[in-house]
Design a protein around this motif. Structure first.
Motif, PDB file in Angstrom:
ATOM      1  N   GLY A 155       2.957   1.620 -13.106  1.00  0.00           N
ATOM      2  CA  GLY A 155       3.878   2.165 -12.121  1.00  0.00           C
ATOM      3  C   GLY A 155       3.423   1.883 -10.708  1.00  0.00           C
ATOM      4  O   GLY A 155       4.231   1.572  -9.823  1.00  0.00           O
ATOM      5  N   MET A 156       2.119   1.987 -10.466  1.00  0.00           N
ATOM      6  CA  MET A 156       1.581   1.689  -9.141  1.00  0.00           C
ATOM      7  C   MET A 156       1.838   0.234  -8.762  1.00  0.00           C
ATOM      8  O   MET A 156       2.295  -0.060  -7.651  1.00  0.00           O
ATOM      9  N   ALA A 157       1.552  -0.670  -9.703  1.00  0.00           N
ATOM     10  CA  ALA A 157       1.761  -2.089  -9.419  1.00  0.00           C
ATOM     11  C   ALA A 157       3.238  -2.395  -9.205  1.00  0.00           C
ATOM     12  O   ALA A 157       3.602  -3.189  -8.326  1.00  0.00           O
ATOM     13  N   SER A 158       4.089  -1.743  -9.989  1.00  0.00           N
ATOM     14  CA  SER A 158       5.531  -1.989  -9.864  1.00  0.00           C
ATOM     15  C   SER A 158       6.036  -1.577  -8.489  1.00  0.00           C
ATOM     16  O   SER A 158       6.771  -2.327  -7.824  1.00  0.00           O
ATOM     17  N   LEU A 159       5.650  -0.377  -8.046  1.00  0.00           N
ATOM     18  CA  LEU A 159       6.100   0.077  -6.730  1.00  0.00           C
ATOM     19  C   LEU A 159       5.497  -0.771  -5.614  1.00  0.00           C
ATOM     20  O   LEU A 159       6.157  -1.039  -4.603  1.00  0.00           O
ATOM     21  N   ARG A 218      11.658   0.859  -3.570  1.00  0.00           N
ATOM     22  CA  ARG A 218      10.535   1.734  -3.919  1.00  0.00           C
ATOM     23  C   ARG A 218      11.002   3.163  -4.154  1.00  0.00           C
ATOM     24  O   ARG A 218      10.675   3.784  -5.171  1.00  0.00           O
ATOM     25  N   ASP A 219      11.768   3.689  -3.223  1.00  0.00           N
ATOM     26  CA  ASP A 219      12.204   5.083  -3.322  1.00  0.00           C
ATOM     27  C   ASP A 219      13.157   5.289  -4.489  1.00  0.00           C
ATOM     28  O   ASP A 219      13.100   6.316  -5.178  1.00  0.00           O
ATOM     29  N   VAL A 220      14.031   4.316  -4.728  1.00  0.00           N
ATOM     30  CA  VAL A 220      14.967   4.437  -5.852  1.00  0.00           C
ATOM     31  C   VAL A 220      14.204   4.462  -7.175  1.00  0.00           C
ATOM     32  O   VAL A 220      14.480   5.292  -8.054  1.00  0.00           O
ATOM     33  N   LEU A 221      13.238   3.571  -7.328  1.00  0.00           N
ATOM     34  CA  LEU A 221      12.449   3.543  -8.562  1.00  0.00           C
ATOM     35  C   LEU A 221      11.639   4.823  -8.733  1.00  0.00           C
ATOM     36  O   LEU A 221      11.382   5.259  -9.864  1.00  0.00           O
ATOM     37  N   ALA A 222      11.231   5.429  -7.628  1.00  0.00           N
ATOM     38  CA  ALA A 222      10.455   6.673  -7.687  1.00  0.00           C
ATOM     39  C   ALA A 222      11.347   7.910  -7.739  1.00  0.00           C
ATOM     40  O   ALA A 222      10.852   9.034  -7.643  1.00  0.00           O
ATOM     41  N   ASN A 223      12.648   7.694  -7.885  1.00  0.00           N
ATOM     42  CA  ASN A 223      13.616   8.803  -7.976  1.00  0.00           C
ATOM     43  C   ASN A 223      13.620   9.652  -6.709  1.00  0.00           C
ATOM     44  O   ASN A 223      13.680  10.879  -6.760  1.00  0.00           O
ATOM     45  N   GLU A 224      13.544   8.974  -5.565  1.00  0.00           N
ATOM     46  CA  GLU A 224      13.588   9.635  -4.268  1.00  0.00           C
ATOM     47  C   GLU A 224      14.818   9.157  -3.505  1.00  0.00           C
ATOM     48  O   GLU A 224      15.273   8.019  -3.689  1.00  0.00           O
ATOM     49  N   VAL A 225      15.352  10.022  -2.646  1.00  0.00           N
ATOM     50  CA  VAL A 225      16.358   9.557  -1.706  1.00  0.00           C
ATOM     51  C   VAL A 225      15.659   8.595  -0.753  1.00  0.00           C
ATOM     52  O   VAL A 225      14.614   8.940  -0.186  1.00  0.00           O
ATOM     53  N   ILE A 240       0.841  -1.201   0.000  1.00  0.00           N
ATOM     54  CA  ILE A 240       0.000   0.000   0.000  1.00  0.00           C
ATOM     55  C   ILE A 240       0.876   1.250   0.000  1.00  0.00           C
ATOM     56  O   ILE A 240       0.603   2.216  -0.722  1.00  0.00           O
ATOM     57  N   SER A 241       1.945   1.246   0.805  1.00  0.00           N
ATOM     58  CA  SER A 241       2.815   2.418   0.844  1.00  0.00           C
ATOM     59  C   SER A 241       3.468   2.656  -0.513  1.00  0.00           C
ATOM     60  O   SER A 241       3.644   3.800  -0.937  1.00  0.00           O
ATOM     61  N   GLY A 242       3.813   1.571  -1.207  1.00  0.00           N
ATOM     62  CA  GLY A 242       4.384   1.725  -2.539  1.00  0.00           C
ATOM     63  C   GLY A 242       3.386   2.278  -3.533  1.00  0.00           C
ATOM     64  O   GLY A 242       3.707   3.178  -4.324  1.00  0.00           O
ATOM     65  N   ALA A 243       2.167   1.765  -3.501  1.00  0.00           N
ATOM     66  CA  ALA A 243       1.143   2.244  -4.422  1.00  0.00           C
ATOM     67  C   ALA A 243       0.775   3.698  -4.140  1.00  0.00           C
ATOM     68  O   ALA A 243       0.547   4.490  -5.068  1.00  0.00           O
ATOM     69  N   LEU A 244       0.737   4.087  -2.865  1.00  0.00           N
ATOM     70  CA  LEU A 244       0.436   5.479  -2.521  1.00  0.00           C
ATOM     71  C   LEU A 244       1.509   6.433  -3.017  1.00  0.00           C
ATOM     72  O   LEU A 244       1.207   7.525  -3.511  1.00  0.00           O
ATOM     73  N   LEU A 245       2.767   6.024  -2.909  1.00  0.00           N
ATOM     74  CA  LEU A 245       3.836   6.868  -3.436  1.00  0.00           C
ATOM     75  C   LEU A 245       3.691   7.023  -4.946  1.00  0.00           C
ATOM     76  O   LEU A 245       3.910   8.108  -5.497  1.00  0.00           O
ATOM     77  N   LYS A 255       3.273  10.442  -7.153  1.00  0.00           N
ATOM     78  CA  LYS A 255       4.180  10.736  -8.263  1.00  0.00           C
ATOM     79  C   LYS A 255       3.453  10.781  -9.607  1.00  0.00           C
ATOM     80  O   LYS A 255       4.074  10.968 -10.652  1.00  0.00           O
ATOM     81  N   ASN A 256       2.141  10.571  -9.578  1.00  0.00           N
ATOM     82  CA  ASN A 256       1.312  10.585 -10.787  1.00  0.00           C
ATOM     83  C   ASN A 256       1.679   9.463 -11.746  1.00  0.00           C
ATOM     84  O   ASN A 256       1.622   9.625 -12.966  1.00  0.00           O
ATOM     85  N   PHE A 257       2.062   8.294 -11.209  1.00  0.00           N
ATOM     86  CA  PHE A 257       2.354   7.131 -12.042  1.00  0.00           C
ATOM     87  C   PHE A 257       1.049   6.510 -12.527  1.00  0.00           C
ATOM     88  O   PHE A 257      -0.009   6.685 -11.915  1.00  0.00           O
ATOM     89  N   ASP A 258       1.146   5.756 -13.619  1.00  0.00           N
ATOM     90  CA  ASP A 258      -0.031   5.040 -14.108  1.00  0.00           C
ATOM     91  C   ASP A 258      -0.165   3.712 -13.358  1.00  0.00           C
ATOM     92  O   ASP A 258       0.583   3.424 -12.416  1.00  0.00           O
TER      93      ASP A 258
END
Length: 221
Positions: free
Chosen positions: A37-41, A139-146, A22-27, A31-34
Motif C-alpha cells: 500500500g505504501m509503494a502504491s500510494l 493518492r487521496d482517492v485510493l486512501a479513501n479520502e476526499v 514521500i507524501s504518498g508513503a506518509l499517508l 492509514k496503517n497500510f502495508d
C-alpha cells in the motif's frame, strides 16, 4: 520545447517525484497500510499527474514508463518512509516546502509539454494543473479520502498551480518563454503555496455558506 538541458530537467523531475512520493508513503503509514500500500500510494502520487497528462495529450507510452529512474524513485521514497517514518514525520514541514517546489516545477513543465503537443493555451493550463495535482488526487482517492485539492479546510493547492500555469501560457503567447522566465513562473506558484501554508489561505466556499456540513445547515434552517 526543452526549457533546461535534458540532464537538468531529468534531475528536477526526479526530485519532484521523490517529494511527492514521500507524501504518498506518509499517508499510507497514517492509514496503517502495508508495504504494498505504501509503494502504491508513493507511485501514484509521484507519477500519476505526469501519466494523466501524457495519456491525454497523446505522449505515449508515458515518460514514467520509459525511464527506469522514474519508476525507481517512488520506490526509494517508500523505502525511506518505511524505515524512517517517525523522523520524516518530524520534518513534515520541510517536506511540504519541497512539495510546494515540486508543485511549481510540475505545473510549468506540464503546461509547456501540453502546448508543445498542440494544445491551446487554456487546455495547456488544465494539463499543467493535472501534472501538478493529479497524483495527489489519485493518492487521496485510493486512501479513501476526499482529495485535499477539493477540501475547503485545507490551504489552497490548485490555485498556485493554476497561477503558475497561467503565467506560462502568457509567456508562450507573448513569445517570452525561456528557462529564466519559466523558472520565475515556477517560483510564483511555489511562493503562493508557501504563503498559503504560512497564512492558512483557503479558497472561498459557496456564497453565505458558513457551516462545515449540509446536516449543520439543515439544523440551522
Amino acid at each position: 520545447m526543452d526549457l533546461f538541458t535534458p540532464s537538468v530537467q531529468h534531475w528536477l523531475d526526479l526530485a519532484g517525484i521523490f517529494v511527492f512520493a514521500i507524501s504518498g508513503a506518509l499517508l499510507a503509514v497514517r492509514k496503517n497500510f502495508d508495504i504494498v500500500g505504501m509503494a502504491s500510494l508513493a507511485v501514484v502520487t509521484g507519477l500519476g499527474g505526469g501519466v494523466i497528462r501524457d495519456v491525454l495529450i497523446g505522449a505515449v507510452p508515458p515518460a514514467a514508463l520509459t525511464d527506469l529512474g522514474y519508476l525507481l524513485t517512488p520506490l526509494a521514497a517508500t523505502a525511506l518512509v518505511f524505515f524512517l517514518h517517525p523522523q520524516v514525520e518530524r520534518i513534515n514541514r520541510a517536506v511540504m516546502v519541497f512539495d510546494a517546489a515540486g508543485l511549481g516545477l510540475f505545473c510549468v513543465t506540464g503546461t509547456v509539454k501540453a502546448h508543445a503537443y498542440g494544445l491551446g493555451l487554456i487546455p495547456s493550463i488544465v494539463m499543467g494543473l493535472a501534472t501538478a495535482a493529479g497524483g495527489g488526487v489519485l493518492r487521496d482517492v485510493l486512501a479513501n479520502e476526499v482529495p485535499s485539492m477539493l477540501r475547503w479546510d485545507r490551504e489552497i493547492y490548485a490555485v498556485p498551480a493554476i497561477v503558475g500555469s497561467t503565467a506560462v501560457v502568457v509567456l508562450i503567447h507573448t513569445d517570452r518563454l525561456s528557462a529564466v522566465t519559466s523558472a520565475l513562473a515556477a517560483t510564483l506558484a511555489f511562493v503562493l503555496r508557501l504563503l498559503a501554508l504560512r497564512y492558512n489561505l483557503r479558497a472561498p466556499r459557496a456564497w453565505r455558506r458558513h457551516s462545515g456540513s449540509a446536516d449543520q445547515d439543515a439544523a440551522e434552517a
